[in-house]
Enzyme design. Structure first.
Site, PDB file in Angstrom:
ATOM      1  N   LYS A 215     -26.698  -5.952 -43.588  1.00 25.89           N
ATOM      2  CA  LYS A 215     -25.490  -5.231 -43.760  1.00 25.89           C
ATOM      3  C   LYS A 215     -25.923  -3.670 -43.918  1.00 25.89           C
ATOM      4  O   LYS A 215     -26.845  -3.392 -44.970  1.00 25.89           O
ATOM      5  CB  LYS A 215     -24.760  -5.825 -45.084  1.00 25.89           C
ATOM      6  CG  LYS A 215     -24.022  -4.828 -45.683  1.00 25.89           C
ATOM      7  CD  LYS A 215     -22.743  -4.544 -45.326  1.00 25.89           C
ATOM      8  CE  LYS A 215     -21.743  -3.638 -46.286  1.00 25.89           C
ATOM      9  NZ  LYS A 215     -22.222  -2.424 -46.838  1.00 25.89           N
TER      10      LYS A 215
ATOM     11  N   GLY B 145     -30.424  -1.684 -54.886  1.00 27.63           N
ATOM     12  CA  GLY B 145     -29.203  -0.972 -55.257  1.00 27.63           C
ATOM     13  C   GLY B 145     -28.733  -0.898 -56.605  1.00 27.63           C
ATOM     14  O   GLY B 145     -29.664  -1.301 -57.400  1.00 27.63           O
ATOM     15  N   SER B 146     -27.635  -0.747 -56.860  1.00 33.67           N
ATOM     16  CA  SER B 146     -27.146  -0.407 -58.133  1.00 33.67           C
ATOM     17  C   SER B 146     -26.891  -1.796 -58.953  1.00 33.67           C
ATOM     18  O   SER B 146     -26.746  -3.122 -58.272  1.00 33.67           O
ATOM     19  CB  SER B 146     -25.713   0.043 -58.340  1.00 33.67           C
ATOM     20  OG  SER B 146     -24.738  -0.841 -57.438  1.00 33.67           O
TER      21      SER B 146
ATOM     22  N   GLY C 118     -23.682  -3.387 -57.975  1.00 31.23           N
ATOM     23  CA  GLY C 118     -23.893  -4.092 -56.485  1.00 31.23           C
ATOM     24  C   GLY C 118     -24.501  -5.566 -56.580  1.00 31.23           C
ATOM     25  O   GLY C 118     -24.064  -6.578 -56.308  1.00 31.23           O
ATOM     26  N   GLY C 119     -25.751  -5.364 -57.250  1.00 29.60           N
ATOM     27  CA  GLY C 119     -26.495  -6.628 -57.145  1.00 29.60           C
ATOM     28  C   GLY C 119     -25.970  -7.784 -57.935  1.00 29.60           C
ATOM     29  O   GLY C 119     -26.064  -8.718 -57.741  1.00 29.60           O
TER      30      GLY C 119
ATOM     31  N   GLU D 115     -32.685  -6.250 -56.579  1.00 21.09           N
ATOM     32  CA  GLU D 115     -33.633  -5.148 -57.433  1.00 21.09           C
ATOM     33  C   GLU D 115     -32.653  -4.014 -57.739  1.00 21.09           C
ATOM     34  O   GLU D 115     -32.080  -3.574 -56.919  1.00 21.09           O
ATOM     35  CB  GLU D 115     -34.733  -4.545 -56.393  1.00 21.09           C
ATOM     36  CG  GLU D 115     -35.748  -5.604 -55.711  1.00 21.09           C
ATOM     37  CD  GLU D 115     -36.770  -6.230 -56.852  1.00 21.09           C
ATOM     38  OE1 GLU D 115     -37.126  -5.509 -57.910  1.00 21.09           O
ATOM     39  OE2 GLU D 115     -37.023  -7.217 -56.755  1.00 21.09           O
TER      40      GLU D 115
ATOM     41  N   CYS E 123     -35.408   4.604 -58.189  1.00 25.18           N
ATOM     42  CA  CYS E 123     -35.439   3.458 -59.400  1.00 25.18           C
ATOM     43  C   CYS E 123     -36.130   3.417 -60.445  1.00 25.18           C
ATOM     44  O   CYS E 123     -36.154   2.767 -61.362  1.00 25.18           O
ATOM     45  CB  CYS E 123     -35.211   2.185 -58.446  1.00 25.18           C
ATOM     46  SG  CYS E 123     -36.792   1.988 -57.548  1.00 25.18           S
TER      47      CYS E 123
ATOM     48  N   GLU F 230     -28.431   3.495 -67.184  1.00 24.33           N
ATOM     49  CA  GLU F 230     -29.104   4.520 -66.125  1.00 24.33           C
ATOM     50  C   GLU F 230     -28.199   5.710 -65.618  1.00 24.33           C
ATOM     51  O   GLU F 230     -26.799   5.207 -65.334  1.00 24.33           O
ATOM     52  CB  GLU F 230     -29.443   3.490 -64.753  1.00 24.33           C
ATOM     53  CG  GLU F 230     -30.143   4.418 -63.638  1.00 24.33           C
ATOM     54  CD  GLU F 230     -30.531   3.558 -62.278  1.00 24.33           C
ATOM     55  OE1 GLU F 230     -29.403   2.875 -61.865  1.00 24.33           O
ATOM     56  OE2 GLU F 230     -31.335   3.761 -61.820  1.00 24.33           O
TER      57      GLU F 230
END
Ligand code: NAP
Length: 495
Positions: free
Chosen positions: A150, A207-208, A211-212, A231, A268, A359
């Protein structure tokens, strides 16, 4: 160029093709998989300046960084291809039969086999290395899985050029149709449809946290739940122990200012949390770090969404009653540029306010001042799972703080001594992962060839005639791979 969202019919077609490709790709040898991956590496190398210039336009990242990241991506593909061929990741175990045991022991042979089509979501901050042909895609191909990427909307044209290179390599390597697909989607519906599709067997995400975790929840709610290797973000705590600060407050501050501002803080592994014991040396460190940050230059962030989130999250952090601003860059700033910033708070504030654990993605870090060692231990115990932790210490500091070292080991995937967390070497011993919420599965890494194992599962064959076993499990070991035969690691044939 504007790309359009994939429709439900297109997604279905892509998944059907991937499903069929899975069967055909399963017939390819490890050598054929490896040469396909090397062909992708070559196609990326041949993508030339057009790829770099497109990525520069879409991400605001400088040319040298993007050239370096492409070289890293090529290295990943080549080194994971070598690892694929070497076959250690297959974890072959063979226990030969003992017919006269009571009851008789059967012949059992186990190895890792691919899961099936893998959907990959890349992050905006690594348009090559954690994106379309990045680590997840390379690992899935090595494991024997077709991949559906994606595209990240923040670098959709870059992603399309990389996808074209992968498809070219697939044709040249005689790979089955459907081995790779590239799907655009500006709405979350596209990602959701890919994760929920019954033919999807695993998801790789970088990603964030938001999202994850969303993808993980969707995958768990499916009729057939599937693994999501997400991750996500991390604040990468750094523990400053007293002796080292007495000796090197200035040098440590300089090193950390460079790490906090590296890549506009868009890593990250950015050190977002620095913890020390209240003392003159810590005050000196905060002062020196503040000075370095005041003099640092603001730089453009990846896209308008990221700078907006940085300003909002930093603003919220600084609004917390117990948080004090130490320093901000004093240089002129454009709308898209982030002002590097340092804040401070007490250990007690950190323990009482979970907001300080969040974060702030960008060049921001908070220094936590603990009143004593017990409070520092409590802060370590209250930190959520992290990709990395760092301890800045002399040998004497370590000896005096073994309980802290033990506590810190429990919350991270990589423990750094006297360095900075930014910079992730691509090698077999690397661990890039960590306890939740850094990832959704702390047992795996997304960097290094061990990442291949995420997309495979063990399958044991019991009492199978040799000629019908996969080559890797047959007595002769024609591929010459390392295998554990009757509890002994060997390359020798089974006698
Ligand atoms: P992001 O906004 O989460 O985007 C990553 C991908 O996930 C995009 O394709 C995005 O699609 C999709 N996505 C996000 N939220 C979604 C949702 N609710 N539903 C469906 N799809 C969703 O992350 P980013 O801003 O690109 O990257 C920055 C973050 O990544 C930071 O937190 C950083 O720490 C983390 N990161 C982690 C690692 C690691 O190895 N752990 C490495 C690099 C970055 P849309 O764009 O359409 O939203």
């Amino acid at each position: 160029m504007r790309f359009t969202d994939a429709t439900p019919d297109e997604i279905n077609q892509v998944m059907e093709l991937a499903h069929r490709a899975f069967v055909e790709y399963g017939k390819k040898s490890l050598a054929e998989r490896a040469s396909f991956m090397k062909a992708i590496a070559l196609a990326l190398e041949e993508s030339g300046d057009e790829l770099i210039h497109t990525a520069m336009r879409e991400t605001n990242l400088p040319e040298a960084r993007l050239r370096g990241e492409r070289a890293r991506t090529i290295f990943q593909l080549n080194s994971y291809a070598d690892a694929c061929l070497q076959g250690n990741w297959l974890e072959v175990r063979i226990d030969t039969a003992i017919p006269d045991k009571n009851p008789p022991k059967p012949d059992i042979r186990k190895m890792l086999v691919p899961l099936g089509p893998v959907v990959v979501f890349g992050a905006s901050n690594f348009p090559f290395a954690y994106s379309t042909a990045g680590g997840d895609t390379a690992c899935a191909f090595a494991a024997g899985c077709p991949v559906i990427v994606k595209a990240h909307p923040a670098h959709a044209a870059t992603s399309q050029l990389v996808a074209d290179a992968i498809l070219k390599a697939a044709r040249q390597s005689n790979m089955p149709e459907g081995i790779f697909a590239h799907v655009h989607g500006f709405s979350f519906e596209v990602g959701k449809a890919l994760v929920m599709h019954p033919l999807t067997k695993a998801v790789g995400f970088t990603g964030s946290f938001t999202g994850g975790k969303q993808l993980f929840d969707w995958a768990s709610q499916r009729k057939e739940p599937i693994p999501v290797f997400a991750e996500m973000g991390s604040i990468n705590p750094v523990f400053l122990l007293p002796d080292i600060l007495k000796d090197a407050a200035g040098a440590t501050a300089k090193m950390y200012a460079a790490s906090i501002t590296l890549g506009v803080g868009q890593f990250c592994t950015n050190p977002g949390l620095i913890i020390g014991l209240e003392s003159d040396a810590l005050q000196q460190f905060i002062h020196d770090l503040g000075k370095e940050i005041q003099q640092s230059a603001p730089a453009a962030m990846l896209h308008p969404g990221i700078i907006k989130a940085y300003k909002e999250n930093k603003g919220m952090a600084l609004l917390q009653e117990e948080v004090h601003l130490v320093a901000e860059s004093e240089k002129e700033v454009r709308d898209i540029e982030a002002l590097p910033t340092i804040a401070t708070a007490t250990g007690q504030a950190f323990l009482q306010n979970p907001f300080l654990h969040k974060e702030v993605f960008g060049p921001y870090s908070i220094v936590i001042r603990c009143k004593d060692k017990n409070e520092m231990m409590a802060v370590a115990a209250h930190c959520e799972g992290q990709l990395t932790c760092t301890i800045m210490a002399t040998d004497n500091d370590i000896e005096n703080n073994m309980d802290l070292v033990t506590a810190v080991k429990n919350i991270c995937g990589r423990l750094i001594m006297n360095g900075v967390p930014t910079g992730v070497e691509v090698c077999l011993s690397m661990q890039h992962g960590g306890p939740f919420p850094a990832t959704t599965d702390s047992r795996f890494t997304s960097v290094g060839a061990d990442g291949i194992k995420r997309f495979a599962r063990p399958l044991a064959f019991q009492n199978w005639p040799g000629q019908f076993l996969p080559l890797e499990l047959q007595d002769e070991n024609v591929m010459g791979i390392w295998r554990t035969v009757n509890n002994e690691l060997t390359k020798a044939p089974v006698k």
